[in-house]
Motif scaffolding. Structure first.
Motif, PDB file in Angstrom:
ATOM      1  N   ARG A 223       0.478  -0.956   0.188  1.00  0.00           N
ATOM      2  CA  ARG A 223      -0.018  -0.252  -0.401  1.00  0.00           C
ATOM      3  C   ARG A 223       0.712   1.513  -0.200  1.00  0.00           C
ATOM      4  O   ARG A 223       1.981   1.424   0.548  1.00  0.00           O
ATOM      5  N   CYS A 224       0.681   2.031  -0.419  1.00  0.00           N
ATOM      6  CA  CYS A 224       1.185   3.038  -1.205  1.00  0.00           C
ATOM      7  C   CYS A 224       0.950   4.234  -0.100  1.00  0.00           C
ATOM      8  O   CYS A 224      -0.020   4.467   0.552  1.00  0.00           O
ATOM      9  N   THR A 225       2.379   4.646   0.825  1.00  0.00           N
ATOM     10  CA  THR A 225       1.687   5.481   2.232  1.00  0.00           C
ATOM     11  C   THR A 225       1.726   7.181   1.136  1.00  0.00           C
ATOM     12  O   THR A 225       1.188   7.511   2.135  1.00  0.00           O
ATOM     13  N   VAL A 226       2.131   7.465   0.156  1.00  0.00           N
ATOM     14  CA  VAL A 226       1.735   8.874  -0.179  1.00  0.00           C
ATOM     15  C   VAL A 226      -0.320   8.542  -1.100  1.00  0.00           C
ATOM     16  O   VAL A 226      -0.484   9.068  -0.028  1.00  0.00           O
ATOM     17  N   CYS A 227       0.290   7.555  -1.975  1.00  0.00           N
ATOM     18  CA  CYS A 227      -1.693   8.081  -2.274  1.00  0.00           C
ATOM     19  C   CYS A 227      -2.485   6.945  -1.440  1.00  0.00           C
ATOM     20  O   CYS A 227      -4.278   7.424  -1.995  1.00  0.00           O
ATOM     21  N   GLY A 228      -1.913   5.761  -0.837  1.00  0.00           N
ATOM     22  CA  GLY A 228      -2.862   5.097  -0.054  1.00  0.00           C
ATOM     23  C   GLY A 228      -2.884   4.177  -1.071  1.00  0.00           C
ATOM     24  O   GLY A 228      -4.133   3.093  -1.038  1.00  0.00           O
ATOM     25  N   VAL A 235       8.178   0.188  -4.754  1.00  0.00           N
ATOM     26  CA  VAL A 235       8.179   1.741  -5.246  1.00  0.00           C
ATOM     27  C   VAL A 235       6.394   2.557  -5.707  1.00  0.00           C
ATOM     28  O   VAL A 235       6.507   1.975  -6.719  1.00  0.00           O
ATOM     29  N   HIS A 236       5.997   3.440  -4.878  1.00  0.00           N
ATOM     30  CA  HIS A 236       5.028   3.395  -5.806  1.00  0.00           C
ATOM     31  C   HIS A 236       4.607   5.836  -5.094  1.00  0.00           C
ATOM     32  O   HIS A 236       5.032   6.045  -4.067  1.00  0.00           O
ATOM     33  N   CYS A 237       4.933   6.531  -6.234  1.00  0.00           N
ATOM     34  CA  CYS A 237       4.607   7.198  -6.011  1.00  0.00           C
ATOM     35  C   CYS A 237       6.060   7.849  -5.208  1.00  0.00           C
ATOM     36  O   CYS A 237       6.205   8.938  -4.997  1.00  0.00           O
ATOM     37  N   GLY A 238       7.066   7.431  -6.048  1.00  0.00           N
ATOM     38  CA  GLY A 238       8.550   8.225  -6.149  1.00  0.00           C
ATOM     39  C   GLY A 238       8.865   7.566  -4.470  1.00  0.00           C
ATOM     40  O   GLY A 238       9.839   7.514  -4.112  1.00  0.00           O
TER      41      GLY A 238
END
Ligand SMILES: [Zn+2]
Length: 277
Positions: A223-228, A235-238
Protein backbone atom coordinates in the motif's frame (compact mmCIF):
# COMPACT_ATOMS: atom_id res chain seq x y z
CA UNK A 1 27.91 -28.77 -42.36
CA UNK A 2 26.83 -27.90 -45.86
CA UNK A 3 26.77 -24.38 -47.26
CA UNK A 4 22.95 -24.39 -47.19
CA UNK A 5 23.02 -25.20 -43.47
CA UNK A 6 25.49 -22.40 -42.78
CA UNK A 7 23.37 -19.89 -44.72
CA UNK A 8 20.26 -21.12 -42.91
CA UNK A 9 21.83 -20.61 -39.48
CA UNK A 10 23.22 -17.19 -40.39
CA UNK A 11 19.72 -16.20 -41.58
CA UNK A 12 18.20 -17.40 -38.30
CA UNK A 13 20.56 -15.19 -36.30
CA UNK A 14 19.91 -12.22 -38.59
CA UNK A 15 16.13 -12.61 -38.33
CA UNK A 16 16.22 -12.71 -34.51
CA UNK A 17 18.52 -9.69 -34.34
CA UNK A 18 16.32 -7.91 -36.91
CA UNK A 19 13.14 -8.46 -34.91
CA UNK A 20 15.02 -7.45 -31.75
CA UNK A 21 16.06 -4.12 -33.23
CA UNK A 22 12.56 -3.55 -34.61
CA UNK A 23 11.11 -4.27 -31.15
CA UNK A 24 13.29 -1.71 -29.41
CA UNK A 25 12.48 0.83 -32.13
CA UNK A 26 8.75 0.23 -31.66
CA UNK A 27 9.14 0.57 -27.87
CA UNK A 28 8.09 -3.02 -27.13
CA UNK A 29 11.23 -3.67 -25.07
CA UNK A 30 13.88 -1.57 -23.35
CA UNK A 31 17.64 -2.27 -23.73
CA UNK A 32 17.69 -4.97 -21.06
CA UNK A 33 14.55 -6.53 -22.55
CA UNK A 34 16.24 -6.57 -25.95
CA UNK A 35 19.18 -8.60 -24.61
CA UNK A 36 16.91 -11.08 -22.82
CA UNK A 37 14.74 -11.32 -25.94
CA UNK A 38 17.78 -12.04 -28.12
CA UNK A 39 18.88 -14.86 -25.80
CA UNK A 40 15.40 -16.45 -25.74
CA UNK A 41 14.84 -15.90 -29.47
CA UNK A 42 18.22 -17.40 -30.42
CA UNK A 43 17.73 -20.47 -28.22
CA UNK A 44 14.33 -21.08 -29.82
CA UNK A 45 15.28 -20.46 -33.45
CA UNK A 46 18.63 -22.30 -33.29
CA UNK A 47 17.45 -25.34 -31.34
CA UNK A 48 13.76 -25.45 -32.26
CA UNK A 49 13.86 -24.06 -35.78
CA UNK A 50 11.92 -21.55 -37.85
CA UNK A 51 8.48 -22.92 -37.00
CA UNK A 52 9.16 -22.83 -33.26
CA UNK A 53 10.37 -19.27 -33.59
CA UNK A 54 7.21 -18.22 -35.48
CA UNK A 55 5.15 -19.36 -32.49
CA UNK A 56 7.25 -17.23 -30.16
CA UNK A 57 7.06 -14.32 -32.57
CA UNK A 58 3.26 -14.55 -32.66
CA UNK A 59 3.27 -14.11 -28.87
CA UNK A 60 5.71 -11.20 -29.05
CA UNK A 61 3.69 -9.33 -31.69
CA UNK A 62 0.38 -10.05 -29.98
CA UNK A 63 1.73 -8.91 -26.58
CA UNK A 64 3.10 -5.72 -28.14
CA UNK A 65 -0.13 -4.89 -29.94
CA UNK A 66 -2.43 -5.62 -27.03
CA UNK A 67 -0.25 -3.67 -24.55
CA UNK A 68 -0.21 -0.61 -26.82
CA UNK A 69 -3.90 -1.03 -27.55
CA UNK A 70 -5.86 1.63 -25.67
CA UNK A 71 -2.70 2.36 -23.69
CA UNK A 72 -3.76 5.89 -22.76
CA UNK A 73 -7.06 4.62 -21.43
CA UNK A 74 -5.36 1.93 -19.34
CA UNK A 75 -2.90 4.53 -18.07
CA UNK A 76 -5.81 6.74 -17.04
CA UNK A 77 -7.03 3.80 -14.93
CA UNK A 78 -3.52 3.48 -13.48
CA UNK A 79 -3.19 -0.12 -14.67
CA UNK A 80 -1.00 0.23 -17.79
CA UNK A 81 2.48 -1.32 -18.10
CA UNK A 82 5.14 1.26 -17.29
CA UNK A 83 7.47 3.06 -19.72
CA UNK A 84 4.90 3.08 -22.54
CA UNK A 85 4.73 -0.71 -22.36
CA UNK A 86 8.43 -1.31 -23.12
CA UNK A 87 9.24 -4.60 -21.38
CA UNK A 88 12.38 -5.09 -19.30
CA UNK A 89 14.56 -8.22 -19.07
CA UNK A 90 12.59 -9.43 -16.07
CA UNK A 91 9.35 -9.37 -18.01
CA UNK A 92 10.90 -11.00 -21.11
CA UNK A 93 12.58 -13.75 -19.08
CA UNK A 94 9.47 -14.40 -16.98
CA UNK A 95 7.43 -14.86 -20.15
CA UNK A 96 10.05 -16.75 -22.16
CA UNK A 97 12.19 -18.87 -19.87
CA UNK A 98 9.81 -21.84 -19.65
CA UNK A 99 9.31 -21.94 -23.43
CA UNK A 100 13.09 -21.69 -23.99
CA UNK A 101 13.66 -24.53 -21.50
CA UNK A 102 11.15 -26.76 -23.32
CA UNK A 103 13.09 -26.06 -26.55
CA UNK A 104 16.32 -27.15 -24.86
CA UNK A 105 14.65 -30.34 -23.56
CA UNK A 106 13.26 -31.16 -26.99
CA UNK A 107 16.69 -30.66 -28.58
CA UNK A 108 18.73 -32.64 -26.02
CA UNK A 109 16.25 -35.10 -24.50
CA UNK A 110 13.88 -35.50 -27.43
CA UNK A 111 10.21 -36.36 -27.69
CA UNK A 112 7.22 -34.44 -28.92
CA UNK A 113 5.89 -34.01 -25.38
CA UNK A 114 8.32 -31.07 -25.09
CA UNK A 115 6.83 -29.54 -28.22
CA UNK A 116 3.36 -29.71 -26.69
CA UNK A 117 4.70 -28.25 -23.44
CA UNK A 118 6.40 -25.52 -25.47
CA UNK A 119 3.10 -24.58 -27.13
CA UNK A 120 1.33 -24.59 -23.76
CA UNK A 121 4.04 -22.34 -22.30
CA UNK A 122 3.78 -19.78 -25.10
CA UNK A 123 -0.02 -19.99 -25.01
CA UNK A 124 -0.06 -19.40 -21.25
CA UNK A 125 2.23 -16.39 -21.59
CA UNK A 126 -0.03 -15.06 -24.33
CA UNK A 127 -3.16 -15.95 -22.35
CA UNK A 128 -1.92 -14.15 -19.25
CA UNK A 129 -0.94 -11.07 -21.26
CA UNK A 130 -4.25 -11.02 -23.14
CA UNK A 131 -6.27 -11.68 -19.99
CA UNK A 132 -4.48 -8.86 -18.18
CA UNK A 133 -4.56 -6.29 -20.96
CA UNK A 134 -8.03 -7.09 -22.31
CA UNK A 135 -9.52 -8.04 -18.93
CA UNK A 136 -8.68 -4.51 -17.76
CA UNK A 137 -11.33 -3.30 -20.19
CA UNK A 138 -14.02 -5.67 -18.90
CA UNK A 139 -17.23 -3.62 -18.42
CA UNK A 140 -17.71 -5.04 -14.92
CA UNK A 141 -14.89 -5.13 -12.32
CA UNK A 142 -12.97 -8.39 -11.80
CA UNK A 143 -13.63 -10.80 -8.94
CA UNK A 144 -11.01 -12.35 -6.70
CA UNK A 145 -10.34 -15.92 -7.85
CA UNK A 146 -10.07 -17.27 -4.29
CA UNK A 147 -13.20 -15.37 -3.13
CA UNK A 148 -15.37 -14.96 -6.23
CA UNK A 149 -18.04 -13.06 -4.31
CA UNK A 150 -15.53 -10.26 -3.75
CA UNK A 151 -15.23 -7.57 -6.40
CA UNK A 152 -11.77 -6.02 -6.74
CA UNK A 153 -10.27 -3.09 -8.64
CA UNK A 154 -9.08 -3.71 -12.23
CA UNK A 155 -5.39 -4.66 -12.16
CA UNK A 156 -5.56 -6.31 -8.72
CA UNK A 157 -3.44 -9.49 -8.54
CA UNK A 158 -5.71 -12.51 -8.51
CA UNK A 159 -8.61 -10.64 -10.07
CA UNK A 160 -10.35 -12.56 -12.86
CA UNK A 161 -13.08 -11.73 -15.37
CA UNK A 162 -15.06 -13.63 -17.97
CA UNK A 163 -13.48 -11.50 -20.69
CA UNK A 164 -10.01 -12.34 -19.35
CA UNK A 165 -10.75 -16.07 -19.32
CA UNK A 166 -12.23 -15.94 -22.81
CA UNK A 167 -9.10 -14.17 -24.03
CA UNK A 168 -6.92 -16.88 -22.41
CA UNK A 169 -8.86 -19.70 -24.04
CA UNK A 170 -8.57 -17.88 -27.36
CA UNK A 171 -4.79 -17.58 -26.89
CA UNK A 172 -4.60 -21.33 -26.29
CA UNK A 173 -6.63 -22.02 -29.43
CA UNK A 174 -4.55 -19.64 -31.58
CA UNK A 175 -1.19 -21.01 -30.42
CA UNK A 176 -2.42 -24.62 -30.63
CA UNK A 177 -3.71 -24.08 -34.15
CA UNK A 178 -0.49 -22.32 -35.25
CA UNK A 179 1.55 -25.14 -33.72
CA UNK A 180 -0.44 -27.67 -35.69
CA UNK A 181 -0.26 -25.97 -39.10
CA UNK A 182 3.41 -25.11 -38.63
CA UNK A 183 4.20 -28.72 -37.74
CA UNK A 184 5.72 -27.99 -34.33
CA UNK A 185 4.19 -31.28 -33.14
CA UNK A 186 4.66 -33.30 -36.34
CA UNK A 187 3.35 -36.68 -35.24
CA UNK A 188 -0.16 -35.59 -34.31
CA UNK A 189 -2.63 -37.09 -36.77
CA UNK A 190 -5.64 -35.16 -38.02
CA UNK A 191 -7.86 -37.33 -35.86
CA UNK A 192 -5.88 -36.34 -32.80
CA UNK A 193 -5.96 -32.68 -33.76
CA UNK A 194 -9.08 -31.87 -31.70
CA UNK A 195 -7.58 -33.57 -28.64
CA UNK A 196 -4.30 -31.80 -29.22
CA UNK A 197 -6.01 -28.41 -29.40
CA UNK A 198 -7.96 -29.25 -26.26
CA UNK A 199 -4.71 -30.03 -24.39
CA UNK A 200 -3.21 -26.67 -25.31
CA UNK A 201 -6.41 -24.74 -24.43
CA UNK A 202 -6.96 -26.56 -21.12
CA UNK A 203 -3.26 -26.20 -20.18
CA UNK A 204 -3.45 -22.48 -20.92
CA UNK A 205 -6.51 -22.09 -18.69
CA UNK A 206 -4.79 -24.07 -15.92
CA UNK A 207 -1.69 -21.84 -16.23
CA UNK A 208 -3.70 -18.62 -16.08
CA UNK A 209 -5.70 -19.96 -13.10
CA UNK A 210 -2.55 -20.92 -11.16
CA UNK A 211 -1.18 -17.46 -11.97
CA UNK A 212 -4.33 -15.85 -10.52
CA UNK A 213 -4.41 -18.07 -7.41
CA UNK A 214 -0.76 -17.26 -6.58
CA UNK A 215 -1.52 -13.62 -7.37
CA UNK A 216 -4.44 -13.66 -4.92
CA UNK A 217 -2.60 -15.42 -2.10
CA UNK A 218 1.18 -15.16 -1.75
CA UNK A 219 2.13 -12.42 -4.25
CA UNK A 220 3.59 -9.32 -2.61
CA UNK A 221 1.08 -6.52 -2.35
CA UNK A 222 1.89 -3.06 -1.09
CA UNK A 223 0.00 0.00 0.00
CA UNK A 224 1.39 3.35 -1.08
CA UNK A 225 2.21 5.55 1.90
CA UNK A 226 1.54 8.66 -0.21
CA UNK A 227 -1.65 8.04 -2.22
CA UNK A 228 -2.97 5.04 -0.30
CA UNK A 229 -3.42 2.83 -3.39
CA UNK A 230 -2.87 -0.94 -3.35
CA UNK A 231 -0.07 -1.88 -5.74
CA UNK A 232 2.14 -4.77 -6.87
CA UNK A 233 5.11 -2.43 -6.97
CA UNK A 234 7.40 -1.97 -3.93
CA UNK A 235 7.79 1.71 -4.84
CA UNK A 236 4.83 4.01 -5.53
CA UNK A 237 4.64 7.79 -5.90
CA UNK A 238 8.45 7.77 -5.63
CA UNK A 239 8.40 6.34 -2.08
CA UNK A 240 8.82 2.79 -0.74
CA UNK A 241 5.36 1.32 -0.20
CA UNK A 242 4.31 -0.78 2.81
CA UNK A 243 4.06 -4.58 2.36
CA UNK A 244 0.51 -5.54 3.35
CA UNK A 245 0.25 -9.07 1.95
CA UNK A 246 2.33 -11.94 0.57
CA UNK A 247 6.08 -12.41 0.30
CA UNK A 248 8.43 -9.73 -0.94
CA UNK A 249 10.23 -12.06 -3.40
CA UNK A 250 7.00 -13.18 -5.09
CA UNK A 251 6.48 -10.34 -7.53
CA UNK A 252 4.53 -10.36 -10.77
CA UNK A 253 7.43 -11.96 -12.70
CA UNK A 254 7.81 -14.86 -10.28
CA UNK A 255 4.03 -15.42 -10.42
CA UNK A 256 4.24 -15.45 -14.22
CA UNK A 257 6.94 -18.14 -14.21
CA UNK A 258 4.86 -20.33 -11.89
CA UNK A 259 1.73 -19.85 -14.05
CA UNK A 260 3.52 -20.60 -17.31
CA UNK A 261 5.40 -23.54 -15.74
CA UNK A 262 2.07 -24.98 -14.57
CA UNK A 263 0.72 -24.76 -18.11
CA UNK A 264 3.76 -26.67 -19.46
CA UNK A 265 3.44 -29.28 -16.71
CA UNK A 266 -0.30 -29.64 -17.37
CA UNK A 267 0.41 -30.23 -21.07
CA UNK A 268 2.98 -32.93 -20.22
CA UNK A 269 0.56 -34.71 -17.86
CA UNK A 270 -2.50 -34.35 -20.11
CA UNK A 271 -0.69 -35.61 -23.20
CA UNK A 272 0.57 -38.61 -21.22
CA UNK A 273 -2.95 -39.36 -19.94
CA UNK A 274 -4.48 -38.99 -23.42
CA UNK A 275 -1.65 -40.88 -25.12
CA UNK A 276 -0.70 -37.94 -27.36
CA UNK A 277 3.01 -38.03 -26.67
ZN1 LIG B 1 1.05 6.19 -4.63
Amino acid sequence: MTLITVVDYVLRVLVVVGFGLLSIRKGLVDKTGLIAGLVIGLIVILLGGWNWFLILLSFHIMAGLVTKWRYDYKRSLGVAEEKGGARSWKNVLANGIVAASMTVFEAFVGGQVWALAYLAAVAAAMGDTLATEIGLLNPTPPRLITKPWRIVEPGTSGGVSLLGYTASALAGAIVGFLGYILGVVPEVSEIDFALFLLVVVVSTIIGVTVDSIIGATVQAQYRCTVCGKLTEKPVHCGKPARLVKGYEWIDNHVVNIFGIGSAALAAILLSAILGLA
